[in-house]
Design a protein around this motif. Structure first.
Motif, PDB file in Angstrom:
ATOM      1  N   CYS A 111       3.592  -5.293  -1.625  1.00 62.55           N
ATOM      2  CA  CYS A 111       2.671  -6.615  -1.187  1.00 62.55           C
ATOM      3  C   CYS A 111       1.838  -6.370   0.195  1.00 62.55           C
ATOM      4  N   MET A 112       0.585  -6.614   0.144  1.00 65.62           N
ATOM      5  CA  MET A 112      -0.181  -6.693   1.183  1.00 65.62           C
ATOM      6  C   MET A 112      -1.401  -7.989   1.323  1.00 65.62           C
ATOM      7  N   SER A 113      -1.429  -7.978   2.664  1.00 65.57           N
ATOM      8  CA  SER A 113      -2.178  -9.193   2.869  1.00 65.57           C
ATOM      9  C   SER A 113      -3.725  -8.493   2.656  1.00 65.57           C
ATOM     10  N   ASP A 114      -4.717  -9.525   2.591  1.00 66.37           N
ATOM     11  CA  ASP A 114      -6.019  -8.893   2.414  1.00 66.37           C
ATOM     12  C   ASP A 114      -6.570  -8.175   3.551  1.00 66.37           C
ATOM     13  N   GLY A 115      -5.684  -8.226   4.772  1.00 62.91           N
ATOM     14  CA  GLY A 115      -6.490  -7.658   5.920  1.00 62.91           C
ATOM     15  C   GLY A 115      -5.767  -6.278   5.772  1.00 62.91           C
ATOM     16  N   PHE A 116      -4.865  -5.828   5.254  1.00 64.48           N
ATOM     17  CA  PHE A 116      -4.254  -4.436   5.009  1.00 64.48           C
ATOM     18  C   PHE A 116      -5.075  -3.917   3.814  1.00 64.48           C
ATOM     19  N   MET A 164      17.462  -3.335  -8.111  1.00 68.14           N
ATOM     20  CA  MET A 164      17.681  -3.325  -6.580  1.00 68.14           C
ATOM     21  C   MET A 164      16.221  -2.249  -5.938  1.00 68.14           C
ATOM     22  N   PHE A 165      15.979  -3.182  -4.840  1.00 63.95           N
ATOM     23  CA  PHE A 165      14.696  -2.468  -4.154  1.00 63.95           C
ATOM     24  C   PHE A 165      15.471  -1.195  -3.206  1.00 63.95           C
ATOM     25  N   SER A 166      14.776  -0.211  -2.778  1.00 70.70           N
ATOM     26  CA  SER A 166      15.131   0.775  -2.048  1.00 70.70           C
ATOM     27  C   SER A 166      14.071   1.288  -1.255  1.00 70.70           C
ATOM     28  N   ASN A 167      14.156   2.042  -0.221  1.00 70.28           N
ATOM     29  CA  ASN A 167      13.217   2.603   0.651  1.00 70.28           C
ATOM     30  C   ASN A 167      12.156   1.651   1.160  1.00 70.28           C
ATOM     31  N   ILE A 168      12.513   0.534   1.518  1.00 72.12           N
ATOM     32  CA  ILE A 168      11.542  -0.552   1.992  1.00 72.12           C
ATOM     33  C   ILE A 168      10.885  -0.201   3.121  1.00 72.12           C
ATOM     34  N   ILE A 169       9.632  -0.160   3.389  1.00 73.86           N
ATOM     35  CA  ILE A 169       8.788  -0.116   4.502  1.00 73.86           C
ATOM     36  C   ILE A 169       7.955  -1.286   4.836  1.00 73.86           C
ATOM     37  N   VAL A 170       8.177  -1.871   5.983  1.00 77.31           N
ATOM     38  CA  VAL A 170       7.329  -3.013   6.262  1.00 77.31           C
ATOM     39  C   VAL A 170       6.490  -2.751   7.748  1.00 77.31           C
ATOM     40  N   ARG A 171       5.247  -3.014   7.700  1.00 82.80           N
ATOM     41  CA  ARG A 171       4.476  -3.334   8.919  1.00 82.80           C
ATOM     42  C   ARG A 171       3.603  -4.676   8.950  1.00 82.80           C
ATOM     43  N   SER A 172       3.760  -4.994  10.125  1.00 83.82           N
ATOM     44  CA  SER A 172       2.839  -6.461  10.268  1.00 83.82           C
ATOM     45  C   SER A 172       2.310  -6.317  11.524  1.00 83.82           C
ATOM     46  N   THR A 173       0.685  -6.385  11.936  1.00 84.26           N
ATOM     47  CA  THR A 173       0.341  -6.584  13.075  1.00 84.26           C
ATOM     48  C   THR A 173      -0.909  -7.466  13.129  1.00 84.26           C
ATOM     49  N   SER A 174      -1.191  -7.772  14.359  1.00 89.11           N
ATOM     50  CA  SER A 174      -2.513  -8.675  14.746  1.00 89.11           C
ATOM     51  C   SER A 174      -3.025  -8.546  16.031  1.00 89.11           C
ATOM     52  N   ASP A 175      -4.352  -8.601  16.027  1.00 85.82           N
ATOM     53  CA  ASP A 175      -4.854  -8.881  17.558  1.00 85.82           C
ATOM     54  C   ASP A 175      -5.020  -9.943  18.078  1.00 85.82           C
ATOM     55  N   LYS A 176      -4.418 -11.129  17.435  1.00 79.64           N
ATOM     56  CA  LYS A 176      -4.565 -12.379  17.827  1.00 79.64           C
ATOM     57  C   LYS A 176      -3.296 -12.678  18.538  1.00 79.64           C
ATOM     58  N   ASP A 207      -5.395 -10.096  10.338  1.00 82.22           N
ATOM     59  CA  ASP A 207      -4.142  -9.638  10.372  1.00 82.22           C
ATOM     60  C   ASP A 207      -3.616  -8.683   9.253  1.00 82.22           C
ATOM     61  N   ILE A 208      -2.658  -7.699   9.610  1.00 83.19           N
ATOM     62  CA  ILE A 208      -2.436  -6.684   8.592  1.00 83.19           C
ATOM     63  C   ILE A 208      -1.063  -6.563   8.293  1.00 83.19           C
ATOM     64  N   THR A 209      -0.633  -6.761   6.993  1.00 81.07           N
ATOM     65  CA  THR A 209       0.741  -6.722   6.742  1.00 81.07           C
ATOM     66  C   THR A 209       0.955  -6.189   5.294  1.00 81.07           C
ATOM     67  N   VAL A 210       1.947  -5.311   5.194  1.00 82.55           N
ATOM     68  CA  VAL A 210       2.279  -4.728   4.145  1.00 82.55           C
ATOM     69  C   VAL A 210       3.749  -4.482   3.982  1.00 82.55           C
ATOM     70  N   VAL A 211       4.245  -4.558   2.742  1.00 88.08           N
ATOM     71  CA  VAL A 211       5.636  -4.551   2.378  1.00 88.08           C
ATOM     72  C   VAL A 211       5.885  -3.581   1.232  1.00 88.08           C
ATOM     73  N   TYR A 212       6.183  -2.491   1.362  1.00 87.32           N
ATOM     74  CA  TYR A 212       6.274  -1.387   0.146  1.00 87.32           C
ATOM     75  C   TYR A 212       7.930  -1.059  -0.253  1.00 87.32           C
ATOM     76  N   THR A 213       8.121  -0.825  -1.375  1.00 81.59           N
ATOM     77  CA  THR A 213       9.354  -0.516  -1.861  1.00 81.59           C
ATOM     78  C   THR A 213       9.390   0.278  -3.292  1.00 81.59           C
ATOM     79  N   LYS A 214      10.415   0.984  -3.349  1.00 84.64           N
ATOM     80  CA  LYS A 214      10.731   1.658  -4.795  1.00 84.64           C
ATOM     81  C   LYS A 214      11.771   0.519  -5.584  1.00 84.64           C
ATOM     82  N   ARG A 215      11.801   0.683  -6.703  1.00 85.00           N
ATOM     83  CA  ARG A 215      12.950   0.493  -7.635  1.00 85.00           C
ATOM     84  C   ARG A 215      14.017   1.530  -7.292  1.00 85.00           C
ATOM     85  N   LYS A 216      15.238   1.257  -7.204  1.00 87.50           N
ATOM     86  CA  LYS A 216      16.339   1.948  -6.822  1.00 87.50           C
ATOM     87  C   LYS A 216      16.703   3.132  -7.823  1.00 87.50           C
TER      88      LYS A 216
END
Length: 278
Positions: free
Chosen positions: A211-216, A1-13, A267-276
């Motif tokens: 997971c990271m887009s190349d923009g991040f 199980m994944f925990s402490n999930i952190i997500v951000r996604s942003t774009s200038d467009k 575009d900038i996107t990241v999803v981070y998590t730990k294994r629980k």
């Protein structure tokens, strides 16, 4: 199980062509790419966003115990049917496509599925890590960027200003999608799925994944963090500060001299998590 999930996604467009998803057993980022011709056939505002949103929604609903490739094949088939009803000449250079980085916990393992230059990072409990992406797409982009830099020197303009002079190179590279001579991606045809980067590990050896887009991932190209563990530490401590540092570095290098690239900011996107259990 994944925990402490952190997500951000942003774009200038107006339309953020990145997408993401997460559950307690799945995290993924999808980085859409607009076709080089008309990009609003589907009446969605942006065909790449239409495609990415469709894939994200399907994965969130239906990615359970079936193989990742099977699930993606199903959604690509559905989206292709929609697209082909409107676009009579479906070709690789004009259709929307994307890159994907996906981790899933299944039974006692964690698996990775990746296409293109969206980055997957897996850090292990022993302190080592893997950075996963398709180097072939990066190499093609670097050929185009090197051409930009050469033109910028010859014409006395910035690398980013030179972007408009390499359109033929970009079209040539896009025509190589899902071929042995080029790179493999996720698009409505589903042709690249069998060529994805695939990994599996016993889940008890995993500490953190991202997971990271190349923009991040440009944070590493700008040298803002010493190594991947340092970047993961920074994301966990304050992801908004990481984004602010990246945007400042891009703004300070707005013409692309320090880090030559196609535009000021992708575009900038990241999803981070730990294994629980970690």
């Amino acid at each position: 199980m994944f925990s402490n999930i952190i997500v951000r996604s942003t774009s200038d467009k107006e339309y953020n062509e990145d997408g993401y998803g997460f559950r307690d057993d799945v995290v993924f980022v999808i980085d859409g790419a607009t076709g080089l011709g008309e990009n609003n056939y589907m009446g969605y505002g942006d065909d790449a966003k239409w495609f990415v949103d469709g894939v994200c929604e399907y994965l969130q609903k239906y990615l359970s115990s079936q193989p990742i490739e099977t699930c993606l094949s199903e959604v690509c088939s559905l989206l292709y049917s929609e697209y082909a009803k409107i676009v009579k000449d479906v070709n690789s250079s004009s259709m929307p496509s994307s890159c994907i980085s996906l981790f899933r916990e299944i039974d006692d393992e964690i698996e990775f599925f990746g296409l293109g230059d969206t980055v997957g990072v897996c850090e292990f409990v022993d302190g080592t890590y893997e950075v996963l992406f398709d180097q072939r797409l990066v190499d093609l982009d670097n050929v185009a960027i090197d051409e930009m830099v050469t033109i910028s020197k010859e014409r006395g303009i910035s690398p980013i200003e030179a972007r408009k002079y390499i359109q033929s190179t970009l079209i040539k590279h896009r025509s190589l999608v899902n071929t042995e001579e080029g790179y493999y991606s996720l698009d409505v045809t589903g042709k690249g799925l069998s060529k994805a980067i695939k990994r599996r590990w016993k889940k008890d050896v995993i500490k953190r994944i991202c997971c990271m887009s190349d923009g991040f991932y440009e944070v590493m190209e700008f040298g803002l963090y010493q190594d991947i563990p340092s970047l993961l530490d920074a994301i966990e401590a304050n992801v908004d500060e990481v984004l602010a540092n990246l945007c400042k570095a891009q703004d300070d290098d707005s013409l692309g001299y320090k880090v030559p690239r196609f535009k000021l900011r992708d575009d900038i996107t990241v999803v981070y998590t730990k294994r629980k259990e970690a």
